[in-house]
Design an enzyme around this catalytic site. Structure first.
Site, short mmCIF file in Angstrom:
data_model
loop_
_atom_site.label_atom_id
_atom_site.label_comp_id
_atom_site.label_asym_id
_atom_site.label_seq_id
_atom_site.Cartn_x
_atom_site.Cartn_y
_atom_site.Cartn_z
N LYS A 230 13.09 68.41 9.31
CA LYS A 230 13.31 68.99 7.77
C LYS A 230 12.58 70.44 7.58
O LYS A 230 11.45 70.91 8.02
CB LYS A 230 12.72 68.12 6.85
CG LYS A 230 13.20 66.61 7.02
CD LYS A 230 12.66 65.76 5.95
CE LYS A 230 12.87 64.38 6.29
NZ LYS A 230 11.93 63.79 7.32
N ASP B 240 12.78 60.52 12.70
CA ASP B 240 12.90 61.33 11.59
C ASP B 240 11.68 62.21 11.48
O ASP B 240 10.71 61.66 10.92
CB ASP B 240 13.15 60.26 10.42
CG ASP B 240 13.05 61.10 9.23
OD1 ASP B 240 14.22 61.92 8.93
OD2 ASP B 240 12.36 61.19 8.42
N HIS C 9 13.91 69.52 2.75
CA HIS C 9 13.16 68.38 2.69
C HIS C 9 12.98 67.95 0.92
O HIS C 9 13.25 66.87 0.67
CB HIS C 9 11.67 68.53 3.03
CG HIS C 9 10.96 67.49 3.36
ND1 HIS C 9 9.93 67.46 4.40
CD2 HIS C 9 10.85 66.17 2.68
CE1 HIS C 9 9.26 66.43 4.44
NE2 HIS C 9 9.90 65.55 3.41
N TYR D 156 5.17 66.99 8.46
CA TYR D 156 4.31 65.82 9.04
C TYR D 156 3.37 66.46 9.93
O TYR D 156 2.45 65.44 10.36
CB TYR D 156 5.38 64.89 9.75
CG TYR D 156 6.34 64.00 8.88
CD1 TYR D 156 6.12 64.44 7.21
CD2 TYR D 156 7.42 63.42 9.09
CE1 TYR D 156 7.23 63.86 6.25
CE2 TYR D 156 8.38 62.99 8.45
CZ TYR D 156 8.29 63.20 6.91
OH TYR D 156 9.37 62.83 6.22
P1 NAD Z 1 8.00 52.61 5.39
O1 NAD Z 1 8.52 51.97 4.28
O2 NAD Z 1 8.69 52.85 6.69
O3 NAD Z 1 6.57 51.79 5.77
C1 NAD Z 1 5.50 51.81 4.69
C2 NAD Z 1 4.34 51.02 5.52
O4 NAD Z 1 4.71 49.74 5.80
C3 NAD Z 1 3.62 51.65 6.68
O5 NAD Z 1 2.32 51.70 6.52
C4 NAD Z 1 4.06 50.91 7.86
O6 NAD Z 1 3.03 50.87 8.75
C5 NAD Z 1 4.26 49.41 7.34
N1 NAD Z 1 5.26 48.63 8.03
C6 NAD Z 1 6.14 49.23 8.66
N2 NAD Z 1 6.84 48.15 9.33
C7 NAD Z 1 6.30 47.02 8.64
C8 NAD Z 1 6.46 45.51 9.10
N3 NAD Z 1 7.62 45.12 9.70
N4 NAD Z 1 5.67 44.84 8.24
C9 NAD Z 1 4.71 45.04 7.66
N5 NAD Z 1 4.29 46.47 7.27
C10 NAD Z 1 5.16 47.36 7.98
O7 NAD Z 1 7.52 53.86 4.68
P2 NAD Z 1 7.56 55.62 4.89
O8 NAD Z 1 6.64 56.02 6.16
O9 NAD Z 1 7.34 55.82 3.60
O10 NAD Z 1 9.06 55.99 5.06
C11 NAD Z 1 9.53 55.81 6.46
C12 NAD Z 1 10.00 57.11 6.96
O11 NAD Z 1 10.94 57.88 5.94
C13 NAD Z 1 8.85 58.18 6.87
O12 NAD Z 1 7.86 58.00 8.05
C14 NAD Z 1 9.71 59.49 7.23
O13 NAD Z 1 9.99 59.83 8.29
C15 NAD Z 1 10.56 59.40 5.95
N6 NAD Z 1 10.08 59.68 4.88
C16 NAD Z 1 10.98 60.78 4.24
C17 NAD Z 1 10.60 61.30 2.90
C18 NAD Z 1 11.25 62.56 2.35
O14 NAD Z 1 10.80 63.18 1.35
N7 NAD Z 1 12.60 62.95 2.91
C19 NAD Z 1 9.60 60.81 2.01
C20 NAD Z 1 8.76 59.67 2.73
C21 NAD Z 1 9.31 59.04 3.80
#
Ligand code: NAD
Length: 324
Positions: A80, A46, A113, A51
């Site tokens: 996006k 994604d 986005h 990014y």
């Molecule tokens: P996430 O919820 O995936 O991760 C949040 C944090 O948790 C990160 O720092 C990560 O390193 C940590 N983490 C991941 N796996 C873990 C585990 N098993 N144990 C402990 N910590 C862990 O958050 P995110 O990056 O906000 O969202 C995921 C993806 O969604 C993004 O990378 C992006 O591709 C997408 N996204 C899209 C939008 C949008 O506006 N469309 C906005 C935010 C994120």
């Protein structure tokens, strides 16, 4: 590892239910992270213009394909459209640039986005452009409507530049409006979704309209602490919550896997991001157990309607009148 189930999209294509998020994956490591994630079994990535790592992510994909780990058609690459490219005539050129950055001929899914149109910033001036026209603080809206942008999206499908198209960060009213004129309905809706922000009515609407939902920021405030959002730092971290932990212990899983399963068991797709090999693999292995209905209800009861990812959280207060 159990095979990753697919979700059938209204476009006719299959989308893996578990993917890998690329937000905040540093350019210095993005190529290796993507390559390692493919090795670990991820097939959906994604990405987004915003990014700022599409070139490096593409390098990771190219290496995995070159080494025979995977074929292009086995991958599902999502990108996006950034807010400054909403004007109809800006859409195709920027998609072509993003495809060139990735080293790909087509995206599997291309999303709007945010439903926020900002004035065009030439990629030669600054790329990715971010929220501010001057790169610092100035917000300049554009007049492009969602209909104008969506019409340009439909021609991406006709030209083979993206197999499916969808939206992100849309609420119900905008989706209803879009469905009135769309010749191709959005295949997916990507939204912030975690126990603090369930949005059940929006999920019901999407299901009713045949729009697949991808949940992001599944761990809630974890992703937003670095932006100094007061509510993100005041809320208890879900990954350390005792209720989530005790459910995890019962299943011999960790809290992250429980939060992810809470999403997938309810039919939504997930795209957790992780640069560490260990958590990358653990997140992928979150499908091989089932929560009880009572446990699902217990987790859903965390709902407080708290949203972290909204434009007003990134702007100084004098601009809030524009985006509320
Ligand atoms: P996430 O919820 O995936 O991760 C949040 C944090 O948790 C990160 O720092 C990560 O390193 C940590 N983490 C991941 N796996 C873990 C585990 N098993 N144990 C402990 N910590 C862990 O958050 P995110 O990056 O906000 O969202 C995921 C993806 O969604 C993004 O990378 C992006 O591709 C997408 N996204 C899209 C939008 C949008 O506006 N469309 C906005 C935010 C994120």
């Amino acid at each position: 590892m159990a095979p990753i189930p697919n979700i059938k999209l209204s476009s006719g294509y299959d989308m893996p239910q578990v993917g890998f998020g690329l937000w905040k994956v540093d350019t210095a490591v993005a190529s290796d992270v993507v390559y390692n994630a493919i090795k670990a079994g991820y097939r959906l990535f994604d990405g987004a213009c915003d990014y700022g790592n599409e070139v490096e992510c593409g390098q990771g994909v190219a290496r995995a394909i070159k080494e025979g780990l995977v074929k292009r058609e086995e991958l599902f690459i999502v990108s996006k459209l950034w807010n400054t490219f909403h004007d109809g005539e800006r859409v195709e050129p920027i998609v072509k640039k993003q495809l060139a950055d990735w080293g790909l001929e087509y995206f599997d899914l291309y999303l709007i986005h945010f439903p926020v149109a900002l004035e065009y910033v030439d990629p030669a001036v600054r790329y990715p452009p971010g929220w501010h026209y001057d790169g610092e603080s100035e917000i300049r809206p554009s007049k492009a409507s969602i209909q104008e942008t969506w019409t340009a999206f439909e021609s991406l499908v006709a030209k083979g530049l993206s197999k499916s198209i969808g939206v992100s960060n849309f609420q119900a009213q905008l989706i209803y409006d879009l469905l009135r004129y769309a010749k191709i309905p959005p295949a997916t809706l990507q939204i912030e979704h975690h126990p603090y922000l369930v949005q059940q009515e929006l999920l019901n609407l999407a299901r009713h309209e045949g729009i697949a939902v991808t949940a992001y920021s599944t761990f809630g405030p974890a992703s937003f602490r670095e932006f100094n959002m007061t509510h993100a730092s005041k809320l208890a971290p879900l990954l350390e919550d005792s209720t989530i932990k005790s459910i995890a212990d019962k299943h011999g899983k960790d809290s992250a896997q429980v939060l992810l399963r809470w999403v997938t068991q309810r039919g939504l797709a997930i795209i957790p991001k992780s640069s560490r090999q260990e958590t990358m693999v653990a997140n992928l292995n979150s499908l091989d157990f089932d929560l009880t209905e009572e446990e699902i209800a217990q987790i859903s009861a965390f709902d407080r309607g708290i949203r972290f990812n909204q434009p007003s959280n990134y702007f100084p207060t004098e601009f809030l009148w524009i985006f509320g």
